[in-house]
Write a protein that holds these residues in place. Structure first.
Motif, PDB file in Angstrom:
ATOM      1  N   GLU A  47      -4.117  -7.030  -5.133  1.00  0.00           N
ATOM      2  CA  GLU A  47      -4.508  -7.914  -4.041  1.00  0.00           C
ATOM      3  C   GLU A  47      -5.091  -7.118  -2.871  1.00  0.00           C
ATOM      4  O   GLU A  47      -6.082  -7.533  -2.254  1.00  0.00           O
ATOM      5  CB  GLU A  47      -3.301  -8.733  -3.582  1.00  0.00           C
ATOM      6  CG  GLU A  47      -3.551  -9.634  -2.384  1.00  0.00           C
ATOM      7  CD  GLU A  47      -4.593 -10.727  -2.634  1.00  0.00           C
ATOM      8  OE1 GLU A  47      -4.930 -11.432  -1.674  1.00  0.00           O
ATOM      9  OE2 GLU A  47      -5.061 -10.873  -3.786  1.00  0.00           O
ATOM     10  N   GLU A  48      -4.484  -5.982  -2.565  1.00  0.00           N
ATOM     11  CA  GLU A  48      -5.009  -5.158  -1.473  1.00  0.00           C
ATOM     12  C   GLU A  48      -6.414  -4.657  -1.799  1.00  0.00           C
ATOM     13  O   GLU A  48      -7.274  -4.569  -0.916  1.00  0.00           O
ATOM     14  CB  GLU A  48      -4.062  -3.979  -1.225  1.00  0.00           C
ATOM     15  CG  GLU A  48      -2.728  -4.397  -0.627  1.00  0.00           C
ATOM     16  CD  GLU A  48      -1.677  -3.320  -0.726  1.00  0.00           C
ATOM     17  OE1 GLU A  48      -0.743  -3.314   0.098  1.00  0.00           O
ATOM     18  OE2 GLU A  48      -1.754  -2.472  -1.653  1.00  0.00           O
ATOM     19  N   MET A  98       0.838  -1.191   0.000  1.00  0.00           N
ATOM     20  CA  MET A  98       0.000   0.000   0.000  1.00  0.00           C
ATOM     21  C   MET A  98       0.871   1.239   0.000  1.00  0.00           C
ATOM     22  O   MET A  98       1.885   1.306   0.689  1.00  0.00           O
ATOM     23  CB  MET A  98      -0.896   0.013   1.245  1.00  0.00           C
ATOM     24  CG  MET A  98      -1.815   1.219   1.338  1.00  0.00           C
ATOM     25  SD  MET A  98      -2.598   1.354   2.958  1.00  0.00           S
ATOM     26  CE  MET A  98      -1.224   2.028   3.932  1.00  0.00           C
ATOM     27  N   LEU A 147      -3.950   1.179  -3.321  1.00  0.00           N
ATOM     28  CA  LEU A 147      -3.912  -0.263  -3.099  1.00  0.00           C
ATOM     29  C   LEU A 147      -3.552  -1.003  -4.383  1.00  0.00           C
ATOM     30  O   LEU A 147      -4.046  -0.659  -5.460  1.00  0.00           O
ATOM     31  CB  LEU A 147      -5.290  -0.752  -2.632  1.00  0.00           C
ATOM     32  CG  LEU A 147      -5.959   0.033  -1.496  1.00  0.00           C
ATOM     33  CD1 LEU A 147      -7.326  -0.561  -1.200  1.00  0.00           C
ATOM     34  CD2 LEU A 147      -5.094   0.038  -0.250  1.00  0.00           C
ATOM     35  N   ASP A 148      -2.699  -2.020  -4.263  1.00  0.00           N
ATOM     36  CA  ASP A 148      -2.415  -2.830  -5.437  1.00  0.00           C
ATOM     37  C   ASP A 148      -3.574  -3.808  -5.659  1.00  0.00           C
ATOM     38  O   ASP A 148      -4.582  -3.780  -4.946  1.00  0.00           O
ATOM     39  CB  ASP A 148      -1.066  -3.544  -5.319  1.00  0.00           C
ATOM     40  CG  ASP A 148      -1.038  -4.649  -4.254  1.00  0.00           C
ATOM     41  OD1 ASP A 148      -2.111  -5.025  -3.723  1.00  0.00           O
ATOM     42  OD2 ASP A 148       0.060  -5.154  -3.952  1.00  0.00           O
ATOM     43  N   ALA A 169       4.435  -9.064  -2.218  1.00  0.00           N
ATOM     44  CA  ALA A 169       4.226  -8.463  -3.531  1.00  0.00           C
ATOM     45  C   ALA A 169       5.398  -8.802  -4.449  1.00  0.00           C
ATOM     46  O   ALA A 169       6.554  -8.864  -4.014  1.00  0.00           O
ATOM     47  CB  ALA A 169       4.067  -6.958  -3.420  1.00  0.00           C
ATOM     48  N   SER A 208       5.398  -1.491  -0.282  1.00  0.00           N
ATOM     49  CA  SER A 208       4.554  -2.486  -0.946  1.00  0.00           C
ATOM     50  C   SER A 208       4.263  -3.594   0.058  1.00  0.00           C
ATOM     51  O   SER A 208       5.028  -3.833   0.990  1.00  0.00           O
ATOM     52  CB  SER A 208       5.252  -3.041  -2.185  1.00  0.00           C
ATOM     53  OG  SER A 208       6.595  -3.407  -1.895  1.00  0.00           O
ATOM     54  N   ARG A 209       3.126  -4.258  -0.143  1.00  0.00           N
ATOM     55  CA  ARG A 209       2.728  -5.293   0.810  1.00  0.00           C
ATOM     56  C   ARG A 209       3.716  -6.455   0.818  1.00  0.00           C
ATOM     57  O   ARG A 209       4.401  -6.723  -0.166  1.00  0.00           O
ATOM     58  CB  ARG A 209       1.317  -5.807   0.467  1.00  0.00           C
ATOM     59  CG  ARG A 209       1.227  -6.482  -0.866  1.00  0.00           C
ATOM     60  CD  ARG A 209      -0.165  -7.000  -1.175  1.00  0.00           C
ATOM     61  NE  ARG A 209      -0.235  -7.443  -2.557  1.00  0.00           N
ATOM     62  CZ  ARG A 209       0.178  -8.621  -2.981  1.00  0.00           C
ATOM     63  NH1 ARG A 209       0.682  -9.487  -2.118  1.00  0.00           N
ATOM     64  NH2 ARG A 209       0.100  -8.942  -4.251  1.00  0.00           N
ATOM     65  N   GLU A 210       3.740  -7.143   1.935  1.00  0.00           N
ATOM     66  CA  GLU A 210       4.594  -8.324   2.048  1.00  0.00           C
ATOM     67  C   GLU A 210       4.112  -9.380   1.062  1.00  0.00           C
ATOM     68  O   GLU A 210       2.922  -9.669   0.980  1.00  0.00           O
ATOM     69  CB  GLU A 210       4.533  -8.873   3.473  1.00  0.00           C
ATOM     70  CG  GLU A 210       5.466 -10.032   3.714  1.00  0.00           C
ATOM     71  CD  GLU A 210       5.467 -10.507   5.156  1.00  0.00           C
ATOM     72  OE1 GLU A 210       6.135 -11.517   5.450  1.00  0.00           O
ATOM     73  OE2 GLU A 210       4.783  -9.865   5.980  1.00  0.00           O
ATOM     74  N   HIS A 263      -2.691   0.651  -9.364  1.00  0.00           N
ATOM     75  CA  HIS A 263      -3.127   0.951  -7.998  1.00  0.00           C
ATOM     76  C   HIS A 263      -4.457   1.699  -8.040  1.00  0.00           C
ATOM     77  O   HIS A 263      -4.677   2.544  -8.905  1.00  0.00           O
ATOM     78  CB  HIS A 263      -2.087   1.814  -7.265  1.00  0.00           C
ATOM     79  CG  HIS A 263      -0.915   1.052  -6.740  1.00  0.00           C
ATOM     80  ND1 HIS A 263       0.103   0.603  -7.554  1.00  0.00           N
ATOM     81  CD2 HIS A 263      -0.591   0.657  -5.472  1.00  0.00           C
ATOM     82  CE1 HIS A 263       1.008  -0.025  -6.815  1.00  0.00           C
ATOM     83  NE2 HIS A 263       0.608  -0.012  -5.562  1.00  0.00           N
TER      84      HIS A 263
END
Length: 249
Positions: A128-129, A1, A125-126, A40, A36-38, A164
């Motif tokens: 998946e997020e 994120m 948000l990407d 990614a 970035s999210r874990e 995003h």
């Protein structure tokens, strides 16, 4: 994120700032933690943190330089806090459908939001997020099909080649998309042909709330407590309070 108001940098951009053609694993691990999210596939870093790292300065917090995040904003100030501020009518619609979170508190009958609450609406948000933001989550495969078929709004921006979406974009689409929560009602302007059946449980809940808040005002902690006790969302409590205020006006 990517937190609201921050700028994300991909691997190529960070490598350029370090005068490198690529980032080795060792160099990458020496950098500030990615935003970035874990898990990614693409690493994204905060631009200001990377610039501070390159300059040898202390790494600033992501909230550095922001105004007081706990400051309470009325609806107009909250609306203007959003990037690409929506019209007052659109902001009200976002509040009604839950795209904008319920107010943190109500002061003299006026809803107020913390600045941090409003700013989260502009978080990026990407893929998946964004999927995990859905009220009723679907599988990653189904979500990918939605995107491929154009059933999801276009991304608000592309960062390091990764689409995003603003949190508000996804929440608003989710609240208003055809499906189990929308699209099955009466056409606009068509009145009901018979009265709706009364729901004793909902009426009893409203009566209990009215006993606690006869004027339609309730502190945020009490709203949360009532929502938990009744097994409903805080947004639902806020709507009930609003109906109580309107009835007593």
């Amino acid at each position: 994120m990517i937190p609201a108001g921050r700028t994300g940098l991909g691997t190529a951009e960070v490598a350029a700032l370090l005068n490198r053609k690529a980032l080795s694993r060792t160099v990458r691990e020496s950098l500030p933690a990615p935003i970035s999210r874990e898990g990614a596939r693409t690493f994204i870093w905060d631009a200001e943190q990377i610039k501070a790292h390159v300059a040898g300065d202390s790494i600033p917090e992501l909230s550095a330089g922001m105004p007081d995040t706990d400051e309470l904003l009325d609806a107009e100030r909250a609306r203007l806090e959003l990037q690409d501020a929506p019209t007052p009518e659109d902001f009200d619609a976002h509040v009604r459908d839950g795209s904008v979170p319920a107010p943190d508190t109500v002061i003299d009958g006026v809803p107020h939001w913390k600045r941090a609450t409003i700013r989260r609406c502009d978080d990026l948000l990407d893929r998946e997020e964004a999927r995990l933001e859905l009220r009723n989550q679907i599988t990653a495969g189904a979500w990918g099909s939605y995107i491929h078929e154009g059933r999801v709004p276009d991304p608000d921006t592309i960062v390091a080649g990764v689409p995003h979406w603003k949190r508000l974009t996804i929440r608003s689409w989710d609240a208003n998309r055809p499906g189990e929560r929308a699209g099955g009602g009466r056409p606009k302007g068509v009145k009901e042909t018979k009265p709706r059946a009364r729901n004793p449980e909902k009426e009893a809940r409203r009566a209990r709330l009215q006993e606690l808040a006869p004027d339609g005002e309730l502190p945020a902690p009490e709203i949360a407590k009532f929502a938990e006790a009744e097994g409903i969302s805080e947004r639902t409590v806020f709507r009930l309070l609003q109906s109580i205020r309107e009835a007593s006006a």
